[in-house]
Each structure stands twice: as C-alpha cells, then as structure tokens.
Scaffold this motif. Structure first.
Motif, PDB file in Angstrom:
ATOM      1  N   GLU A 118       0.851  -1.194   0.000  1.00  0.00           N
ATOM      2  CA  GLU A 118       0.000   0.000   0.000  1.00  0.00           C
ATOM      3  C   GLU A 118       0.889   1.249   0.000  1.00  0.00           C
ATOM      4  OE1 GLU A 118      -3.165   2.502   2.737  1.00  0.00           O
ATOM      5  OE2 GLU A 118      -2.494   0.531   3.414  1.00  0.00           O
ATOM      6  N   ILE A 119       0.724   2.068  -1.024  1.00  0.00           N
ATOM      7  CA  ILE A 119       1.514   3.289  -1.162  1.00  0.00           C
ATOM      8  C   ILE A 119       0.570   4.481  -1.173  1.00  0.00           C
ATOM      9  CG2 ILE A 119       3.235   4.501  -2.549  1.00  0.00           C
ATOM     10  CD1 ILE A 119       4.155   1.764  -1.422  1.00  0.00           C
ATOM     11  N   ALA A 120       0.934   5.533  -0.468  1.00  0.00           N
ATOM     12  CA  ALA A 120       0.092   6.733  -0.378  1.00  0.00           C
ATOM     13  C   ALA A 120       0.140   7.494  -1.694  1.00  0.00           C
ATOM     14  CB  ALA A 120       0.556   7.622   0.772  1.00  0.00           C
TER      15      ALA A 120
ATOM     16  N   GLU B  71      -0.277  11.995   0.340  1.00  0.00           N
ATOM     17  CA  GLU B  71      -0.090  12.534   1.681  1.00  0.00           C
ATOM     18  C   GLU B  71       1.096  11.874   2.360  1.00  0.00           C
ATOM     19  OE1 GLU B  71      -3.083   9.608   4.195  1.00  0.00           O
ATOM     20  OE2 GLU B  71      -3.905  11.334   3.141  1.00  0.00           O
ATOM     21  N   ASP B  72       1.522  12.442   3.502  1.00  0.00           N
ATOM     22  CA  ASP B  72       2.616  11.860   4.270  1.00  0.00           C
ATOM     23  C   ASP B  72       2.119  10.571   4.918  1.00  0.00           C
ATOM     24  OD1 ASP B  72       4.673  11.139   5.911  1.00  0.00           O
ATOM     25  OD2 ASP B  72       4.780  13.043   6.990  1.00  0.00           O
ATOM     26  N   PRO B  73       2.648   9.415   4.528  1.00  0.00           N
ATOM     27  CA  PRO B  73       2.119   8.154   5.059  1.00  0.00           C
ATOM     28  C   PRO B  73       2.449   7.910   6.520  1.00  0.00           C
ATOM     29  CG  PRO B  73       4.059   7.729   3.744  1.00  0.00           C
ATOM     30  CD  PRO B  73       3.749   9.200   3.586  1.00  0.00           C
ATOM     31  N   ARG B  74       3.371   8.666   7.052  1.00  0.00           N
ATOM     32  CA  ARG B  74       3.783   8.423   8.440  1.00  0.00           C
ATOM     33  C   ARG B  74       2.714   8.803   9.446  1.00  0.00           C
ATOM     34  NH1 ARG B  74       7.500   9.409   5.019  1.00  0.00           N
ATOM     35  NH2 ARG B  74       9.482   8.279   5.027  1.00  0.00           N
TER      36      ARG B  74
ATOM     37  N   ASP C  33       7.073  -3.244   0.618  1.00  0.00           N
ATOM     38  CA  ASP C  33       5.736  -3.307   1.208  1.00  0.00           C
ATOM     39  C   ASP C  33       5.709  -3.144   2.719  1.00  0.00           C
ATOM     40  OD1 ASP C  33       6.936  -5.652   1.983  1.00  0.00           O
ATOM     41  OD2 ASP C  33       5.292  -6.961   1.345  1.00  0.00           O
ATOM     42  N   GLY C  34       6.803  -2.666   3.290  1.00  0.00           N
ATOM     43  CA  GLY C  34       6.831  -2.495   4.737  1.00  0.00           C
ATOM     44  C   GLY C  34       6.766  -3.805   5.497  1.00  0.00           C
ATOM     45  N   GLY C  35       7.028  -4.912   4.803  1.00  0.00           N
ATOM     46  CA  GLY C  35       6.984  -6.219   5.448  1.00  0.00           C
ATOM     47  C   GLY C  35       5.638  -6.910   5.349  1.00  0.00           C
ATOM     48  N   MET C  36       4.698  -6.346   4.597  1.00  0.00           N
ATOM     49  CA  MET C  36       3.334  -6.878   4.522  1.00  0.00           C
ATOM     50  C   MET C  36       3.289  -8.353   4.149  1.00  0.00           C
ATOM     51  SD  MET C  36       0.279  -5.764   1.919  1.00  0.00           S
ATOM     52  CE  MET C  36       0.466  -4.024   2.272  1.00  0.00           C
TER      53      MET C  36
ATOM     54  N   VAL D  72       0.808  -3.962   9.146  1.00  0.00           N
ATOM     55  CA  VAL D  72       2.061  -3.850   8.394  1.00  0.00           C
ATOM     56  C   VAL D  72       3.198  -3.711   9.400  1.00  0.00           C
ATOM     57  CG1 VAL D  72       3.359  -2.445   6.742  1.00  0.00           C
ATOM     58  CG2 VAL D  72       0.896  -2.772   6.436  1.00  0.00           C
ATOM     59  N   PRO D  73       4.237  -4.533   9.325  1.00  0.00           N
ATOM     60  CA  PRO D  73       5.300  -4.459  10.320  1.00  0.00           C
ATOM     61  C   PRO D  73       5.871  -3.054  10.537  1.00  0.00           C
ATOM     62  CG  PRO D  73       5.541  -6.479   9.106  1.00  0.00           C
ATOM     63  CD  PRO D  73       4.415  -5.726   8.451  1.00  0.00           C
ATOM     64  N   LEU D  74       6.030  -2.276   9.468  1.00  0.00           N
ATOM     65  CA  LEU D  74       6.533  -0.915   9.647  1.00  0.00           C
ATOM     66  C   LEU D  74       5.448   0.056  10.113  1.00  0.00           C
ATOM     67  CD1 LEU D  74       9.119  -0.407   6.749  1.00  0.00           C
ATOM     68  CD2 LEU D  74       9.515  -0.974   9.157  1.00  0.00           C
ATOM     69  N   GLY D  75       4.200  -0.425  10.176  1.00  0.00           N
ATOM     70  CA  GLY D  75       3.134   0.341  10.817  1.00  0.00           C
ATOM     71  C   GLY D  75       2.522   1.460  10.013  1.00  0.00           C
ATOM     72  N   ARG D  76       2.806   1.530   8.702  1.00  0.00           N
ATOM     73  CA  ARG D  76       2.299   2.633   7.891  1.00  0.00           C
ATOM     74  C   ARG D  76       2.298   2.239   6.426  1.00  0.00           C
ATOM     75  NH1 ARG D  76       6.446   4.706   4.945  1.00  0.00           N
ATOM     76  NH2 ARG D  76       8.581   4.454   5.736  1.00  0.00           N
ATOM     77  N   PRO D  77       1.572   2.993   5.583  1.00  0.00           N
ATOM     78  CA  PRO D  77       1.743   2.818   4.138  1.00  0.00           C
ATOM     79  C   PRO D  77       3.113   3.325   3.706  1.00  0.00           C
ATOM     80  CG  PRO D  77      -0.292   4.015   4.672  1.00  0.00           C
ATOM     81  CD  PRO D  77       0.547   3.992   5.914  1.00  0.00           C
ATOM     82  N   GLY D  78       3.440   3.086   2.441  1.00  0.00           N
ATOM     83  CA  GLY D  78       4.699   3.587   1.899  1.00  0.00           C
ATOM     84  C   GLY D  78       4.521   4.915   1.194  1.00  0.00           C
ATOM     85  N   ASP D  79       5.633   5.548   0.903  1.00  0.00           N
ATOM     86  CA  ASP D  79       5.683   6.788   0.137  1.00  0.00           C
ATOM     87  C   ASP D  79       6.136   6.444  -1.281  1.00  0.00           C
ATOM     88  OD1 ASP D  79       7.099   9.235  -1.021  1.00  0.00           O
ATOM     89  OD2 ASP D  79       6.299  10.082   0.827  1.00  0.00           O
ATOM     90  N   ALA D  80       5.557   7.104  -2.279  1.00  0.00           N
ATOM     91  CA  ALA D  80       5.918   6.822  -3.676  1.00  0.00           C
ATOM     92  C   ALA D  80       7.419   6.954  -3.905  1.00  0.00           C
ATOM     93  CB  ALA D  80       5.151   7.763  -4.608  1.00  0.00           C
ATOM     94  N   ARG D  81       8.062   7.860  -3.187  1.00  0.00           N
ATOM     95  CA  ARG D  81       9.502   8.051  -3.363  1.00  0.00           C
ATOM     96  C   ARG D  81      10.300   6.856  -2.848  1.00  0.00           C
ATOM     97  NH1 ARG D  81       8.865  14.010  -0.960  1.00  0.00           N
ATOM     98  NH2 ARG D  81       7.373  12.751   0.221  1.00  0.00           N
ATOM     99  N   GLU D  82       9.709   6.085  -1.936  1.00  0.00           N
ATOM    100  CA  GLU D  82      10.383   4.882  -1.458  1.00  0.00           C
ATOM    101  C   GLU D  82      10.368   3.785  -2.523  1.00  0.00           C
ATOM    102  OE1 GLU D  82       9.847   4.929   3.326  1.00  0.00           O
ATOM    103  OE2 GLU D  82       7.966   4.836   2.183  1.00  0.00           O
TER     104      GLU D  82
END
Length: 264
Positions: free
Chosen positions: A187-189, A198-201, A242-245, A208-218
């Motif tokens: 899931e990417i914002a 938007e800022d996914p943080r 995918d932040g570990g999804m 999701v293990p990292l706890g947030r969506p991703g940023d397109a720049r990532e």
C-alpha cells in the motif's frame, strides 16, 4: 560497469509512483519520457520537475488498452530521446469486484491494460535496447504479483502474469546485457489508493510491520537502484517494497478475529 543510462521512459508518470520515479531517474542523470492517460497537467508538472533537475522531458499520451497502438508511443518517445536505456512499465489499472460478480468487460479491461499493454510496451522498449550497450526493463507490479487479495481476481491474475512475463524476458534478454526486474509495492500513499500523495507516516497500519503505508519516493528509490550501473548483476528478481506486509501471512491469519477481510 560500463552501462551509463541517460534516457528513460516511465509510463503513467503523471502522478504517484510514476511521477516519483521519473523525478528520481532525472536526479540520476536521465532525460525522461513522461506519459499520461487522463491527467495531462499532472504529466506537465512531472516534466517541469524533471527539467528543474537539468534534464529533458518529453510528454506523450499513452493508453495501454489501445493495443497495439500503445507501442507506437514508446517508439516515438525513444526516437525523441535519441535512444532508450531504461524503461519502467508503471501504467496500470484495477477493477475490484468479487469473482462471481466480475464482468467479462471488467476482466478484459484490467488484463488488457495491466498485462497485454505491458507486453506490447516492454517489447517495443526492448527492441530499442538490443544491439546496444545494454538496458534496464523494470515493471511496477504489486504485492499481488505474489499473493492474492479478495475481490481482485482480474488484477491478481494480470499482476501474476506480468511477474511471470518479466522472469521469462530476463532469461531471453540476458545475453543482450539487458536486465529485467519487477518492483512489487504494497500500500503506497498515492491518488490510486485515495491518499493524494499525503505523508504516510501519519497513517496507522497495525497489520504492516513498519506500521504505515509507503511513500511513492520509497518505491522510486528501488527503481532508481535497479536502473543504475550498481544493479548490473540483478535480473529476474521481484523486489517487494511493502513495509513487510508479505511476511504477515500466517501471523495475520491467526490474529484475524472477524470475517471483515472477506469483503472486497
């Protein structure tokens, strides 16, 4: 590592992952072919960002459901750029519906854009690289290249197919010095997920293990690596960003306490 890319095409680069990728490749020293389907002003904005980095941008409309005419757009962009070193197949769509309700028209539209159009564009791009100093073919697939999602039968099938296509191309074009890889976002914002870049943080995603969506720049950062000389020995791979999804399969399964996941 003699491969030094200076000319790239990024399809669907009017917003989201495509836009971030076009800008990242420009920052890495490449002129960029930018394409749009329905948002011309978004593509023009991407072009302005590319040009602000001192690189040239060429903008064209691309409809990947218009087969085989979409391949002619790739040929035209490559000609305008004076050749092609990197091609990023990012344009895509998705019709969400339960399998029993999915219409044939919905199926055909998604498969046409996400798989058949991708095939035509990738093939045209590859033909501009064969016989040269090598090249990079990169497809933006999805975590659903690897794992399915309820209500996404056509999308899942197309992305699974695209992932398989990329692996086959990697086998066939390796002798030409062309690497072929996929990037599979979670899931990417972006506007496609209703998040308008938007800022996914600030968004909580407990599953999701990292706890947030991703940023397109990532996503763009991984694409830029695969497009670079540093990735010269990477081919036939699919990078899950995918932040570990995807690692949550059994863990998520044992912790789901309702049937809400069964809804599309």
């Amino acid at each position: 590592m003699t491969f030094q890319p200076t000319r790239a095409i990024v399809t669907g680069s009017d917003s989201g992952i495509g836009k971030a990728t076009a800008v990242a490749l420009a920052a890495a020293g490449m002129d960029v072919g930018v394409t749009w389907h329905s948002d011309e002003e978004g593509a023009r904005d991407t072009a302005r960002e590319v040009e602000a980095l001192g690189r040239r941008a060429v903008v064209r409309r691309l409809d990947t459901s218009d087969i085989p005419a979409c391949g002619e757009v790739i040929d035209e962009l490559a000609a305008k750029l004076g050749g092609l070193d990197v091609f990023v197949n990012n344009a895509g769509t998705g019709d969400n519906a339960p399998f029993l309700d999915l219409t044939l028209d919905q199926w055909r539209h998604t498969v046409s854009v996400d798989l058949e159009g991708a095939f035509v564009c990738l093939q045209r791009a590859a033909r501009h690289m064969v016989g040269g100093d090598g090249g990079r073919l990169i497809a933006i697939t999805s975590v659903h290249e690897h794992q399915p999602r309820v209500g996404s039968a056509a999308y899942d099938a197309a992305k699974h197919g695209l992932g398989g296509l990329m692996k086959t191309i990697a086998l066939e074009l390796g002798r030409e010095g062309i690497t072929v890889n996929s990037v599979a976002p979670g899931e990417i914002a972006t506007p496609m997920t209703g998040q308008e870049d938007e800022d996914p943080r600030a968004t909580d995603r407990p599953g999701v293990p990292l706890g947030r969506p991703g940023d397109a720049r990532e996503i763009a950062a991984v694409v830029a690596f695969l497009a670079s000389p540093a990735a010269s020995y990477v081919t036939g791979a699919s990078y899950a960003v995918d932040g570990g999804m995807l690692q949550m399969g059994p863990q998520a399964g044992s912790h789901i306490e309702s049937d809400d996941w069964r809804q599309a």
